[in-house]
Scaffold this motif. Structure first.
Motif, PDB file in Angstrom:
ATOM      1  N   CYS A  18       0.830  -1.210   0.000  1.00 32.08           N
ATOM      2  CA  CYS A  18       0.000   0.000   0.000  1.00 32.08           C
ATOM      3  C   CYS A  18       0.865   1.260   0.000  1.00 32.08           C
ATOM      4  O   CYS A  18       0.520   2.256  -0.623  1.00 32.08           O
ATOM      5  N   ALA A  19       1.972   1.216   0.693  1.00 30.39           N
ATOM      6  CA  ALA A  19       2.883   2.362   0.701  1.00 30.39           C
ATOM      7  C   ALA A  19       3.454   2.619  -0.689  1.00 30.39           C
ATOM      8  O   ALA A  19       3.755   3.766  -1.039  1.00 30.39           O
ATOM      9  N   GLY A  35       1.712   2.035  -3.385  1.00 33.08           N
ATOM     10  CA  GLY A  35       0.589   2.360  -4.260  1.00 33.08           C
ATOM     11  C   GLY A  35      -0.154   1.168  -4.813  1.00 33.08           C
ATOM     12  O   GLY A  35      -0.978   1.311  -5.712  1.00 33.08           O
ATOM     13  N   LYS A  36       0.099  -0.036  -4.315  1.00 33.52           N
ATOM     14  CA  LYS A  36      -0.559  -1.254  -4.792  1.00 33.52           C
ATOM     15  C   LYS A  36      -1.680  -1.634  -3.827  1.00 33.52           C
ATOM     16  O   LYS A  36      -1.559  -2.556  -3.039  1.00 33.52           O
ATOM     17  N   HIS A  37      -2.779  -0.923  -3.880  1.00 35.22           N
ATOM     18  CA  HIS A  37      -3.908  -1.174  -2.993  1.00 35.22           C
ATOM     19  C   HIS A  37      -4.760  -2.326  -3.520  1.00 35.22           C
ATOM     20  O   HIS A  37      -4.790  -2.589  -4.720  1.00 35.22           O
ATOM     21  N   LYS A  38      -5.456  -3.024  -2.607  1.00 33.98           N
ATOM     22  CA  LYS A  38      -6.395  -4.080  -2.978  1.00 33.98           C
ATOM     23  C   LYS A  38      -7.785  -3.643  -2.556  1.00 33.98           C
ATOM     24  O   LYS A  38      -7.998  -3.266  -1.408  1.00 33.98           O
ATOM     25  N   ARG A  44      -8.354  -3.078   1.328  1.00 37.06           N
ATOM     26  CA  ARG A  44      -8.507  -4.127   2.336  1.00 37.06           C
ATOM     27  C   ARG A  44      -7.488  -4.012   3.458  1.00 37.06           C
ATOM     28  O   ARG A  44      -7.770  -4.395   4.581  1.00 37.06           O
ATOM     29  N   THR A  45      -6.293  -3.509   3.197  1.00 36.95           N
ATOM     30  CA  THR A  45      -5.257  -3.487   4.226  1.00 36.95           C
ATOM     31  C   THR A  45      -5.146  -2.156   4.951  1.00 36.95           C
ATOM     32  O   THR A  45      -5.067  -2.126   6.173  1.00 36.95           O
ATOM     33  N   CYS A  46      -5.182  -1.039   4.230  1.00 35.67           N
ATOM     34  CA  CYS A  46      -4.951   0.252   4.886  1.00 35.67           C
ATOM     35  C   CYS A  46      -6.201   1.116   4.993  1.00 35.67           C
ATOM     36  O   CYS A  46      -6.145   2.215   5.535  1.00 35.67           O
TER      37      CYS A  46
END
Length: 62
Positions: free
Chosen positions: A8-9, A11-14, A32-34
């Protein structure tokens, strides 16, 4: 630190598929994670939303 937070840091968000909401003809959800707010820019293409929070919360404009 979890690998999801590192992704996520970078830029690969889910997208959380169960939490997708529709408003004004667009789809919105969160990572989902951040838990970053995300919007569907094109079909099956999601981007993080720019959220103003007056500098008081964890999320700033990035």
């Amino acid at each position: 630190m979890k690998l999801g937070h590192i992704a996520c840091a970078l830029g690969k968000h889910k997208v959380d598929r169960e939490g997708i909401k529709r408003a004004g003809g667009q789809k919105f959800s969160r990572c989902r994670t951040c838990r970053t707010p995300m919007e569907e820019v094109e079909p099956h293409l999601w981007a993080a939303m720019r959220v103003k929070d007056a500098g008081l919360g964890r999320r700033a404009i990035h």
